[in-house]
Motif scaffolding. Structure first.
Motif, PDB file in Angstrom:
ATOM      1  N   SER A 142      85.974  94.279  -1.181  1.00  0.00           N
ATOM      2  CA  SER A 142      85.424  93.330  -0.511  1.00  0.00           C
ATOM      3  C   SER A 142      85.631  91.890  -0.836  1.00  0.00           C
TER       4      SER A 142
ATOM      5  N   GLY B  56      91.288 102.239  -2.485  1.00  0.00           N
ATOM      6  CA  GLY B  56      90.178 101.837  -1.338  1.00  0.00           C
ATOM      7  C   GLY B  56      90.920 101.456  -0.181  1.00  0.00           C
ATOM      8  N   GLN B  57      89.827 100.947   0.672  1.00  0.00           N
ATOM      9  CA  GLN B  57      90.293 100.757   2.010  1.00  0.00           C
ATOM     10  C   GLN B  57      91.036  99.256   2.433  1.00  0.00           C
TER      11      GLN B  57
ATOM     12  N   GLN C 210      85.595 100.700  -2.748  1.00  0.00           N
ATOM     13  CA  GLN C 210      85.342  99.656  -1.618  1.00  0.00           C
ATOM     14  C   GLN C 210      85.574  98.531  -2.205  1.00  0.00           C
TER      15      GLN C 210
END
Length: 125
Positions: free
Chosen positions: A6, A116-117, A4
């Protein structure tokens, strides 16, 4: 392993951002890690890679001296400190993991097993 990313956002040219990549579902220290970016209409580009222990790193020429990759195995997290940002750094930034049996190995291609995205970084001029 699940990843993930961020920390992306909008920043003015010359500014800084720190991206994080949190990993779960695996033993983080078994994986070499990397950061990539992809701008609209462009191919995915390797930015930085780090070995399992963090002892070895590798950077694309376009970010060398401005970006720093690091990891905290105790926190299952990888970071990318980005300084002196330029408009051409604008892209979706993705983190990736590859299981590695070699402690000092850094993977500089897209041959990663897990992705990850992504998190969007926009640098305004």
């Amino acid at each position: 392993v699940q990843l993930q990313a961020s920390g992306g956002g909008l920043v003015q040219a010359g500014g800084s951002l720190r991206l994080s990549c949190a990993a779960s579902g695996g033993t983080f220290s078994y994986y070499a890690m990397g950061w990539f970016r992809q701008a609209p209409g462009k191919e995915r580009e390797f930015i930085a890679g780090i070995s399992r222990t963090g002892s070895s790193t590798n950077y694309a020429d376009s970010v060398k001296g401005r970006f720093t990759i690091s990891r905290a195995n105790g926190k299952n997290t990888m970071y990318l400190q980005m300084n002196s940002l330029k408009p051409e750094d604008s892209a979706v930034y993705l983190c990736a993991a590859r299981y590695s049996s070699v402690l000092g190995s850094v993977v500089v291609t897209t041959a990663y097993n897990y992705w990850g995205q992504g998190t969007l970084v926009t640098v305004s001029s």
